[in-house]
Motif scaffolding. Structure first.
Motif, short mmCIF file in Angstrom:
data_model
loop_
_atom_site.label_atom_id
_atom_site.label_comp_id
_atom_site.label_asym_id
_atom_site.label_seq_id
_atom_site.Cartn_x
_atom_site.Cartn_y
_atom_site.Cartn_z
N GLY A 113 -3.80 -1.09 -9.02
CA GLY A 113 -3.88 -0.55 -7.63
C GLY A 113 -5.58 -0.22 -7.30
N THR A 114 -5.93 -0.04 -6.12
CA THR A 114 -7.15 0.17 -5.79
C THR A 114 -7.35 0.94 -4.37
N GLN A 115 -7.99 2.04 -4.49
CA GLN A 115 -8.19 2.94 -3.21
C GLN A 115 -8.90 2.57 -2.25
N TYR A 159 -2.13 -2.32 -3.69
CA TYR A 159 -1.43 -2.60 -4.82
C TYR A 159 -1.27 -4.48 -4.64
N ARG A 212 0.88 -1.23 0.03
CA ARG A 212 0.08 -0.11 0.11
C ARG A 212 0.95 1.31 -0.02
N VAL A 219 -3.60 3.64 -1.44
CA VAL A 219 -3.89 2.69 -2.56
C VAL A 219 -3.07 1.44 -2.45
#
Length: 123
Positions: A116-118, A95, A38, A93
């Motif tokens: 990536g995802t927030q 990963y 992250r 974010v």
């Protein structure tokens, strides 16, 4: 080549839970260790947890130990990160990564990364 696609991020509340997913594809992804990292704004990317498709240890960062759980579903080629007891400092974010990481916490040993995802945790 290995492709990684994360999902499951979003807005969570302090004390709540979120689950991230990472679907892996490609010829050789099962040869690799899978990791979650992250990166918060203004900070360096940091290790969260790691897992191997063949089993074995699941190392965690001290900051998430006891709250986060990494797991895999080999039939679905998916790695999960279950995040419980969320804290505002978990905002980042997240990963997914794959690679021959003999040292699971070293991001440089992972050659493949998802987009990536927030994750945002409100207090």
């Amino acid at each position: 080549q290995v492709q990684l696609v994360e999902s499951g991020g979003g807005l969570g509340q302090a004390g709540g839970s979120l689950r991230l997913s990472c679907v892996a594809s490609g010829r050789t992804f099962r040869d690799y260790r899978m990791g979650w990292f992250r990166q918060a704004p203004g900070k360096e990317r940091e290790f969260v947890a790691a897992i191997s498709w063949t089993g074995g240890s699941k190392p965690y960062a001290d900051s998430v130990k006891g709250r986060f759980t990494i797991s895999s579903d080999n039939a679905k080629n998916t790695v999960y990160l279950q995040m419980n007891s969320l804290k505002p400092e978990d905002t980042a974010v997240y990963y997914c990564a794959a690679g021959p990481a003999l040292i699971p916490s070293m991001s440089s040993l992972y050659g493949y990364w998802g987009q990536g995802t927030q994750v945002t945790v409100s207090s």
